[in-house]
Design a protein around this motif. Structure first.
Motif, PDB file in Angstrom:
ATOM      1  N   ILE A  94       2.006 -13.111  -3.580  1.00 40.67           N
ATOM      2  CA  ILE A  94       0.944 -12.219  -3.781  1.00 40.67           C
ATOM      3  C   ILE A  94       1.032 -11.083  -4.790  1.00 40.67           C
ATOM      4  O   ILE A  94      -0.093 -10.838  -5.251  1.00 40.67           O
ATOM      5  N   SER A  95       2.279 -10.419  -4.753  1.00 42.83           N
ATOM      6  CA  SER A  95       2.465  -9.214  -5.721  1.00 42.83           C
ATOM      7  C   SER A  95       2.471  -9.938  -7.152  1.00 42.83           C
ATOM      8  O   SER A  95       1.682  -9.084  -7.832  1.00 42.83           O
ATOM      9  N   VAL A 114       1.036  -3.832  -0.507  1.00 42.09           N
ATOM     10  CA  VAL A 114       0.270  -5.340   0.061  1.00 42.09           C
ATOM     11  C   VAL A 114       1.173  -6.327   0.423  1.00 42.09           C
ATOM     12  O   VAL A 114       1.075  -6.975   1.374  1.00 42.09           O
ATOM     13  N   ALA A 115       1.920  -6.771  -0.622  1.00 41.06           N
ATOM     14  CA  ALA A 115       2.992  -7.732  -0.438  1.00 41.06           C
ATOM     15  C   ALA A 115       4.114  -7.276   0.739  1.00 41.06           C
ATOM     16  O   ALA A 115       4.434  -8.438   1.502  1.00 41.06           O
ATOM     17  N   GLY A 116       4.401  -6.168   0.918  1.00 38.18           N
ATOM     18  CA  GLY A 116       5.573  -5.900   1.789  1.00 38.18           C
ATOM     19  C   GLY A 116       4.893  -5.972   3.244  1.00 38.18           C
ATOM     20  O   GLY A 116       5.737  -6.354   4.052  1.00 38.18           O
ATOM     21  N   VAL A 117       3.748  -5.630   3.603  1.00 34.98           N
ATOM     22  CA  VAL A 117       3.146  -5.580   4.791  1.00 34.98           C
ATOM     23  C   VAL A 117       3.076  -6.742   5.165  1.00 34.98           C
ATOM     24  O   VAL A 117       3.230  -7.334   6.496  1.00 34.98           O
ATOM     25  N   PRO A 177       1.513  -1.281 -10.066  1.00 39.47           N
ATOM     26  CA  PRO A 177       2.606  -2.060  -9.283  1.00 39.47           C
ATOM     27  C   PRO A 177       3.101  -1.817  -7.949  1.00 39.47           C
ATOM     28  O   PRO A 177       3.284  -2.609  -7.186  1.00 39.47           O
ATOM     29  N   LEU A 178       3.088  -0.505  -7.838  1.00 37.41           N
ATOM     30  CA  LEU A 178       3.217  -0.220  -6.169  1.00 37.41           C
ATOM     31  C   LEU A 178       2.208  -0.670  -5.284  1.00 37.41           C
ATOM     32  O   LEU A 178       2.445  -1.023  -4.378  1.00 37.41           O
ATOM     33  N   ILE A 179       0.945  -0.626  -5.601  1.00 37.21           N
ATOM     34  CA  ILE A 179      -0.185  -1.143  -4.918  1.00 37.21           C
ATOM     35  C   ILE A 179       0.148  -2.608  -4.428  1.00 37.21           C
ATOM     36  O   ILE A 179       0.056  -3.214  -3.262  1.00 37.21           O
ATOM     37  N   LEU A 211       9.246   4.094  -5.389  1.00 37.83           N
ATOM     38  CA  LEU A 211       8.389   3.397  -4.137  1.00 37.83           C
ATOM     39  C   LEU A 211       8.423   1.821  -4.124  1.00 37.83           C
ATOM     40  O   LEU A 211       8.703   1.014  -3.179  1.00 37.83           O
ATOM     41  N   SER A 212       8.054   1.471  -5.335  1.00 42.10           N
ATOM     42  CA  SER A 212       7.714   0.143  -5.619  1.00 42.10           C
ATOM     43  C   SER A 212       9.158  -0.720  -5.440  1.00 42.10           C
ATOM     44  O   SER A 212       9.342  -1.730  -4.786  1.00 42.10           O
TER      45      SER A 212
END
Length: 456
Positions: A212-213, A179-182, A173-175, A32-33
């Protein structure tokens, strides 16, 4: 064996108990990441394709091979960091882990600066050498230069994520990427639709999302417990850890780099078919990335689990890890690619509404996704070898199977038999050759290493 004191709520016990459930728990967040990370580019391609033009779409999508070529060497070194730290955990060598963590993060920063300078400097001449269509090149250069301005953040995230994954923590890492993707999607839409900034807008959105990530991953490491806790004032290169990371990481990085090098030549050949073919190929490529990232997630699970268990001398468990990850990777790939092909009209429609672009996207998806289940044969076997400390063998084989063979195909088969379809056929044929050779080398090395260690 001494214990490794890390945050027990986030550490996964890879040395004992069942494997399948732990591998899935480990791999799914990585997949997912990776998909979210790719979505930064996919959203860029979709937004400019829908709200700008097909030339802007080609400018963004056609940069993928070149970006990967320059990026993959250093991403490979992050793989080395993961293997080294995971092996230290398996061996219970707490004193070595701290040095490896700080070495890895300093490498991340410097490699990001190198890539920033290199990417901005070579963007236009390389794109010109690749024969990028005249109606695309100016926008492609602009996007590439903005993208590479964010390279320090990309590298810090990837190295930081590899450190967390070495203890089995794949959720944080997924979290970071959620956040960065949105944020990336929101900035893209605003800058392209409202401010009409085209490729510059989507490039800026990608850089901000990477900032951000990377900031979040550094925060997590600073708040982590020893021995993987990051102390900014203690950042320095530890020679032994650096050598061990490079021993694993450089061959892995060179393998990916050579893979991308061959794809640059394929992209150059593809450019001859015009901007519609470039845009269509870029649209179809996004679904290959999604499928590949599922395989890559099992790769990272294979390396991390194998590294810890090989370090702990649990060789039968290493064999079981290989069998489980290979089975899961092949099965998931077949299911996922089957869905993409079954509803390919819908998936292509996300990226383009132009018939010519959609035609090329459809051809690419049919030619490649139908055979994508072959990729785990060399990826999983190669990752197992890296987890055991043998990184050079799969790298050399992949150089032959991808770079040498694909270049030969371009300059022989593609010269005699013209057509976009003929060019696409190079991929499945090279997968068969590479997979067969890597599988053979894995079984030969495994028998030799495990028998010798057991006898010793």
């Amino acid at each position: 064996m001494s214990s490794v004191t890390v945050n027990k709520n986030k550490q996964m016990d890879m040395l004992n108990g069942s494997l399948t459930d732990k591998i899935l728990i480990f791999a799914i967040p990585i997949a997912l990441s990776s998909i979210l990370q790719q979505m930064f580019n996919a959203v860029d391609v979709a937004v400019v394709g829908r709200f700008a033009s097909s030339t802007a779409q080609a400018a963004v999508g056609g940069n993928g091979a070149l970006i990967n070529l320059l990026l993959n060497l250093f991403i490979g070194i992050s793989v080395g960091a993961n293997v080294v730290i995971a092996k230290y955990i398996g061996q219970g060598r707490t004193n070595r882990i701290k040095g490896a963590v700080h070495t890895a993060m300093l490498i991340a920063f410097f490699s990001g600066i190198i890539l920033l300078v290199l990417g901005i400097s070579v963007a236009k001449p390389i794109l010109e050498l690749m024969g990028t269509p005249y109606d695309v090149i100016d926008q492609a250069v602009l996007y590439l230069r903005i993208y590479f301005a964010g390279m320090p953040f990309i590298m810090v995230y990837n190295f930081g994520a590899s450190i967390l994954r070495s203890i089995g923590d794949t959720k944080r890492p997924l979290i970071c990427l959620v956040v960065a993707g949105v944020t990336n999607a929101a900035i893209n839409l605003i800058l392209v639709i409202v401010f009409h900034m085209g490729v510059a807008g989507v490039g800026i959105g990608t850089v901000v999302s990477n900032m951000i990530s990377s900031s979040m991953i550094v925060y997590f490491l600073i708040k982590e417990k020893d021995p993987i806790k990051l102390y900014p004032r203690e950042l320095k290169i530890h020679k032994i850890e650096l050598i061990r990371m490079l021993k694993i990481g450089v061959p892995a990085g060179l393998q990916s780099m050579v893979f991308s090098f061959a794809n640059v030549f394929i992209q150059a050949e593809l450019n001859k078919y015009g901007s519609d073919a470039v845009a269509g190929s870029a649209a179809g490529l996004n679904y290959e990335y999604i499928a590949y990232f599922m395989i890559s997630a099992f790769n990272q699970a294979t390396m991390t689990f194998t590294s810890q268990n090989f370090g702990a001398k649990k060789y039968d468990r290493c064999k079981k890890i290989y069998r489980i990850t290979m089975t899961l990777a092949v099965a998931v790939t077949i299911i996922m690619c089957g869905c993409f092909l079954l509803w390919k009209g819908f998936f292509i429609g996300i990226f383009t509404s132009e018939p010519k672009v959609a035609h090329y996207a459809s051809v690419r998806m049919m030619r490649l996704l139908s055979f994508y289940f072959l990729i785990p044969t060399y990826e999983i076997a190669g990752s197992t070898l890296r987890g055991m400390g043998y990184s050079m063998t799969p790298a050399v084989i992949t150089v032959f199977g991808t770079c040498v063979f694909r270049l030969a195909w371009i300059y022989t088969v593609c010269r005699k038999f013209k057509g976009f379809e003929v060019l696409m056929n190079v991929y499945p044929v090279s997968w068969v050759i590479t997979g067969s050779l890597v599988l053979l080398s894995y079984y030969v090395i495994r028998r030799k290493v495990f028998n010798n260690n057991t006898a010793g």
